[in-house]
Design a protein around this motif. Sequence first.
Motif, short mmCIF file in Angstrom:
data_model
loop_
_atom_site.label_atom_id
_atom_site.label_comp_id
_atom_site.label_asym_id
_atom_site.label_seq_id
_atom_site.Cartn_x
_atom_site.Cartn_y
_atom_site.Cartn_z
N LEU A 48 0.83 -1.20 0.00
CA LEU A 48 0.00 0.00 0.00
C LEU A 48 0.86 1.26 0.00
N GLY A 49 1.98 1.20 0.72
CA GLY A 49 2.89 2.34 0.73
C GLY A 49 3.50 2.60 -0.64
N GLY A 52 0.82 4.01 -2.90
CA GLY A 52 0.56 5.42 -2.62
C GLY A 52 1.64 6.33 -3.16
N TRP A 53 2.90 5.95 -2.93
CA TRP A 53 4.01 6.78 -3.43
C TRP A 53 4.09 6.76 -4.95
N GLY A 55 1.47 6.54 -6.96
CA GLY A 55 0.43 7.47 -7.40
C GLY A 55 0.86 8.91 -7.24
N PHE A 56 1.49 9.21 -6.11
CA PHE A 56 1.97 10.58 -5.87
C PHE A 56 3.04 10.96 -6.89
#
Length: 203
Positions: A48-49, A52-53, A55-56
Amino acid sequence: MAAVVKEKAPTDPAELKKWREDEQTKERAKRDKEKSELGTLWSRRDFLGVLGWSGFGAFSLIGLLAAVRSAFPRVLFLPPSKFKAGLPDDYVVGEVSEKYKQDFRTWIIRTKAGFYAIFAKCTHLGCTPRWLKTEQKFKCPCHGSGYYISGLNFEGPAPRPMDRFKLTVGDDGQLVVDKAVIYTMEPGVNPNEQHPESILKIV
């Protein structure tokens, strides 16, 4: 909840040793299971981390590319305001040349008085009229405006004659149409009389 009853340790030394080994084996198996479950939990968190990164990072990259793209605005390449329209001998007296109508929206006409270039734009709503050779007139297909070969309006809703462009002869002897110079026509007056300078006279 019922209390968990602990198994009592045997008193016999041989059995006690075996019992301790069994307990240690169970404890190791329990710890290995806990470590395995804990490892799976951290793997999910890591996934998940990373997601998320990622996507960012993708969002930031798109924003950066958009900022760079905005520094280079789109340029519209318009056709040149001047263009060569061939030699005077290429034109017949009394005929309308539609050779440059599509690319430059211009008609070249040769009369006994000289040459002139009409802007192929109806003065009513800006449509492109058609040259009707058999009727010797320009006719707008949209609302029926009609013009003589000189560009003078005589029927339909057109409020004034069609405009003309400046026409000259280049160094190489070819006709040069300058669309940057427009002779705007007023209503009710023959274009030849309004702007005699729009007629190119070649001796």
